[in-house]
Design a protein around this motif. Structure first.
Motif, PDB file in Angstrom:
ATOM      1  N   GLU A  60      74.122  36.867  95.501  1.00  0.00           N
ATOM      2  CA  GLU A  60      74.599  38.288  95.692  1.00  0.00           C
ATOM      3  C   GLU A  60      73.615  39.213  95.241  1.00  0.00           C
ATOM      4  O   GLU A  60      73.674  40.396  95.762  1.00  0.00           O
ATOM      5  N   ARG A  61      72.929  38.942  94.238  1.00  0.00           N
ATOM      6  CA  ARG A  61      71.916  40.132  93.610  1.00  0.00           C
ATOM      7  C   ARG A  61      70.444  40.162  94.324  1.00  0.00           C
ATOM      8  O   ARG A  61      69.687  40.829  93.790  1.00  0.00           O
ATOM      9  N   SER A  62      70.338  39.346  95.441  1.00  0.00           N
ATOM     10  CA  SER A  62      69.049  39.255  96.178  1.00  0.00           C
ATOM     11  C   SER A  62      68.681  40.738  96.566  1.00  0.00           C
ATOM     12  O   SER A  62      67.477  41.108  96.383  1.00  0.00           O
ATOM     13  N   LEU A  66      65.237  42.733  95.363  1.00  0.00           N
ATOM     14  CA  LEU A  66      64.282  43.130  96.644  1.00  0.00           C
ATOM     15  C   LEU A  66      64.189  44.734  96.468  1.00  0.00           C
ATOM     16  O   LEU A  66      63.011  45.300  96.726  1.00  0.00           O
ATOM     17  N   GLN A  67      65.030  45.405  96.269  1.00  0.00           N
ATOM     18  CA  GLN A  67      65.044  46.669  96.358  1.00  0.00           C
ATOM     19  C   GLN A  67      64.107  47.492  95.066  1.00  0.00           C
ATOM     20  O   GLN A  67      63.647  48.349  95.124  1.00  0.00           O
ATOM     21  N   GLU A  68      64.106  46.459  93.894  1.00  0.00           N
ATOM     22  CA  GLU A  68      63.337  46.945  92.804  1.00  0.00           C
ATOM     23  C   GLU A  68      62.031  46.745  93.161  1.00  0.00           C
ATOM     24  O   GLU A  68      60.911  47.271  92.907  1.00  0.00           O
ATOM     25  N   THR A  70      60.146  45.954  95.978  1.00  0.00           N
ATOM     26  CA  THR A  70      59.404  46.500  97.174  1.00  0.00           C
ATOM     27  C   THR A  70      59.628  47.917  97.439  1.00  0.00           C
ATOM     28  O   THR A  70      60.638  48.547  96.936  1.00  0.00           O
ATOM     29  N   VAL A  71      58.917  48.397  98.231  1.00  0.00           N
ATOM     30  CA  VAL A  71      58.886  50.156  98.556  1.00  0.00           C
ATOM     31  C   VAL A  71      59.741  50.621  99.339  1.00  0.00           C
ATOM     32  O   VAL A  71      60.342  51.522  99.523  1.00  0.00           O
ATOM     33  N   ASN A  72      59.909  49.692 100.509  1.00  0.00           N
ATOM     34  CA  ASN A  72      60.738  50.054 101.640  1.00  0.00           C
ATOM     35  C   ASN A  72      62.344  49.819 101.075  1.00  0.00           C
ATOM     36  O   ASN A  72      62.657  49.450 100.211  1.00  0.00           O
ATOM     37  N   ASP A  73      63.150  50.552 102.084  1.00  0.00           N
ATOM     38  CA  ASP A  73      64.579  50.272 101.540  1.00  0.00           C
ATOM     39  C   ASP A  73      65.287  49.139 102.325  1.00  0.00           C
ATOM     40  O   ASP A  73      65.477  48.695 103.511  1.00  0.00           O
ATOM     41  N   VAL A  74      65.511  47.993 101.547  1.00  0.00           N
ATOM     42  CA  VAL A  74      66.256  46.964 101.916  1.00  0.00           C
ATOM     43  C   VAL A  74      67.562  46.672 102.024  1.00  0.00           C
ATOM     44  O   VAL A  74      68.263  45.894 102.918  1.00  0.00           O
ATOM     45  N   TRP A  75      68.227  48.043 101.702  1.00  0.00           N
ATOM     46  CA  TRP A  75      69.703  48.004 101.752  1.00  0.00           C
ATOM     47  C   TRP A  75      70.053  48.239 103.233  1.00  0.00           C
ATOM     48  O   TRP A  75      70.983  47.869 104.049  1.00  0.00           O
ATOM     49  N   SER A  76      68.859  48.963 104.010  1.00  0.00           N
ATOM     50  CA  SER A  76      69.173  49.162 105.553  1.00  0.00           C
ATOM     51  C   SER A  76      68.877  47.793 106.295  1.00  0.00           C
ATOM     52  O   SER A  76      68.926  47.756 107.536  1.00  0.00           O
ATOM     53  N   LEU A  77      68.412  46.812 105.766  1.00  0.00           N
ATOM     54  CA  LEU A  77      67.966  45.590 106.492  1.00  0.00           C
ATOM     55  C   LEU A  77      69.204  44.795 106.748  1.00  0.00           C
ATOM     56  O   LEU A  77      69.675  44.075 105.846  1.00  0.00           O
ATOM     57  N   ASP A 129      64.206  38.184  86.910  1.00  0.00           N
ATOM     58  CA  ASP A 129      64.814  37.794  85.600  1.00  0.00           C
ATOM     59  C   ASP A 129      66.049  37.192  85.711  1.00  0.00           C
ATOM     60  O   ASP A 129      66.988  37.640  85.013  1.00  0.00           O
ATOM     61  N   GLY A 130      66.107  36.044  86.469  1.00  0.00           N
ATOM     62  CA  GLY A 130      67.355  35.344  86.481  1.00  0.00           C
ATOM     63  C   GLY A 130      68.462  35.824  87.540  1.00  0.00           C
ATOM     64  O   GLY A 130      69.410  35.180  87.516  1.00  0.00           O
ATOM     65  N   ARG A 131      68.166  36.793  88.302  1.00  0.00           N
ATOM     66  CA  ARG A 131      69.287  37.492  88.876  1.00  0.00           C
ATOM     67  C   ARG A 131      69.572  36.682  90.275  1.00  0.00           C
ATOM     68  O   ARG A 131      70.807  36.474  90.633  1.00  0.00           O
ATOM     69  N   ALA A 132      68.477  36.400  90.931  1.00  0.00           N
ATOM     70  CA  ALA A 132      68.495  35.484  92.176  1.00  0.00           C
ATOM     71  C   ALA A 132      68.273  34.312  91.902  1.00  0.00           C
ATOM     72  O   ALA A 132      67.257  33.886  90.948  1.00  0.00           O
ATOM     73  N   GLU A 133      68.651  33.372  93.179  1.00  0.00           N
ATOM     74  CA  GLU A 133      68.040  31.867  93.092  1.00  0.00           C
ATOM     75  C   GLU A 133      66.512  32.126  93.836  1.00  0.00           C
ATOM     76  O   GLU A 133      66.673  32.334  94.989  1.00  0.00           O
ATOM     77  N   ILE A 134      65.526  31.616  93.190  1.00  0.00           N
ATOM     78  CA  ILE A 134      64.316  31.901  94.015  1.00  0.00           C
ATOM     79  C   ILE A 134      63.358  30.393  94.253  1.00  0.00           C
ATOM     80  O   ILE A 134      63.414  29.723  93.209  1.00  0.00           O
ATOM     81  N   SER A 135      63.066  30.146  95.364  1.00  0.00           N
ATOM     82  CA  SER A 135      62.253  29.144  95.475  1.00  0.00           C
ATOM     83  C   SER A 135      61.223  29.509  96.471  1.00  0.00           C
ATOM     84  O   SER A 135      60.994  30.162  97.246  1.00  0.00           O
TER      85      SER A 135
END
Lengths: 366, 126
Positions: A60-62, A66-68, A70-77, A129-135
């Motif tokens: 849920e927090r991915s 990503l918003q933090e 990267t510089v582009n707007d991930v909400w619009s994606l 920092d533990g928010r999303a599951e990353i692989s």
């Protein structure tokens, strides 16, 4: 021991010239960089770019991460879309440039440069920092790029789906020849129309898929292409190469990537430094340069001199434009210089005239 | 890869043909042209000059990279292959004949003895 991609046996059977690229044993050319370059501009070329890294973010927090990051707007994606962006450090320097694929509302795939896989992965973990599951799924994913004006016709021959309907920077999951779940992305790094095919090597025999695409493309003049042509094509298209044209010492504002930065999207790493740089004005910018004399070929590292022949910058990427048949380069110069200015590039201690030109050096016709 | 037996070679991937009149013809080997890939430009800096063995006498630019050319023996560079001006690809297509680069009037022909045989050279690039 160098890593090999799932397509290595193909490269060997085609007698490719192999080089070490970021720890991968990769084809730099099959027969001729020039012929491969021209094939992509006029017909189609097939590249193994499986050395690229892929990182998956789930949960849920991915988006928030990503918003933090990267510089582009991930909400619009939206799902089905891909976004070109960069990640910066706090000081504004670029960690890497990347594509973010929105697989679903809560799942994203980041495609990063081979040379940065470990660095990026650690940076993403730190920011996360533990928010999303990353692989890190880089070793599971093979990436085949089909590029060139005939690429849609070729791909359409081996699928019932409609790759031609995928808008630029979008992707669909398709069945290509007998393989389901090929992620077909209308993206590339050549300045030509084309597709990038992400394949999970646990389910897809990519050597067979490669051969099926080659067979389908034969009548259209498809050619296997190595990293040499990939580099000459991207330079002609004015696309930055991480490690050369953009680095941790350059910011997106300096590197012609200011259009990626969405100032009103909220906080992101590097925003403060970049805002400051924007207010004060950048001191240097990435410019395109074209040699006046034919056959003079600028290379990365060569000094650039201003009109008074004082050192003003350094070439970050250079080479022969196969289409223009002249030397072209990119490099950082004082920001007050402009298109049309006459400068010089030092080639083996001699200064040769060149002109600042508008990027890209090459624009495709349609 | 083709490396004719009647020629001599250097570690810098040049071939040398003894013309028997105190001059030699010089070019780059089949291996070298294949490593460089598409050659787009050859520049001979020292035409008409006397140049020491192992010194640079010019450069060859390929699409991907640039490489310096080194004198296999000491002497005066008498001629260069002007066809390369318009057709540098002759080096890729025919490195030992139409793709020759320069002729040198040797100042010390005993230096020929220091060059490699085709067999030695092939071992170096193996």
């Amino acid at each position: 021991m160098m890593k090999r991609t799932a397509l290595f046996e193909i490269h060997r059977s085609l007698n490719a010239k192999l080089v070490d690229f970021s720890g991968f044993e990769m084809p730099v050319q099959y027969k001729s960089i020039r012929d491969e370059h021209l094939a992509v501009r006029h017909h189609a070329g097939l590249f193994d770019v499986s050395h690229m890294g892929e990182v998956l973010l789930k949960g849920e927090r991915s988006r928030e991460v990503l918003q933090e990051l990267t510089v582009n707007d991930v909400w619009s994606l939206k799902p089905g879309k891909a976004q070109y962006t960069v990640m910066c450090r706090e000081h504004g320097g670029i960690v890497d440039d990347l594509l973010i694929y929105c697989l679903s509302e809560m799942e994203f795939m980041l495609v990063i440069n081979a040379s940065n896989i470990e660095k990026d992965f650690n940076w993403i973990l730190e920011v996360n920092d533990g928010r999303a599951e990353i692989s890190n799924i880089s070793d599971e994913i093979a990436l085949i790029a089909l590029q060139g004006p005939r690429s849609t016709e070729i791909l359409s021959k081996i699928t019932d789906d409609k790759p031609g309907d995928i808008p630029a920077f979008e992707f669909r999951s398709m069945q290509i020849s007998e393989y389901e779940n090929v992620l077909v992305s209308a993206t590339g790094y050549t300045g030509e129309k084309g597709y990038e095919l992400y394949c999970n090597i646990r389910h897809i025999n990519v050597c067979n898929l490669w051969e099926n695409i080659m067979a389908a493309g034969e009548e259209f003049g498809i050619t296997p292409c190595g990293l040499g042509a990939r580099d000459t094509l991207r330079l002609e298209a004015g696309l930055a190469l991480y490690g050369n044209d953009i680095t941790e010492e350059t910011t997106p504002l300096e590197g012609r990537l200011g259009w990626l930065v969405k100032w009103d999207k909220g906080d992101f790493i590097g925003k403060e430094s970049l805002l400051k740089q924007k207010k004060e004005g950048v001191k240097r910018k990435l410019f395109g340069l074209e040699m006046e004399e034919k056959k003079r070929i600028p290379r990365a590292g060569y000094p650039i001199l201003n009109s008074k022949k004082e050192e003003a910058g350094t070439v970050t990427s250079g080479g022969l434009s196969v289409i223009l048949n002249k030397g072209i380069a990119m490099g950082y110069l004082p920001a007050d210089m402009k298109v049309g200015d006459e400068v010089f590039i030092c080639i083996r201690d001699k200064a040769f005239p060149c002109k600042i030109v508008k990027l890209p050096f090459y624009n495709r016709k349609s | 890869m083709n490396h004719p037996k009647e020629l001599k070679y250097t570690r810098e991937h040049e071939w040398v043909r003894d013309n028997g009149d105190g001059t030699v013809t010089v070019g780059i080997t089949d291996f070298a042209q294949s490593e460089l890939g598409d050659i787009v430009f050859v520049e001979i800096d020292k035409l008409g000059e006397s140049v020491e063995k192992n010194s640079a006498f010019g450069t060859v630019e390929a699409v991907k990279t640039v490489s310096e050319l080194f004198m296999p023996v000491s002497g005066e560079i008498q001629k260069w292959n002007e066809s390369l001006e318009d057709e540098p690809e002759l080096i890729n297509n025919d490195p030992y004949d139409k793709g020759w680069m320069i002729t040198i009037k040797m100042s010390d022909s005993s230096e020929l003895n220091d060059l490699l045989t085709a067999e030695d050279y092939e071992q170096i690039i193996a």
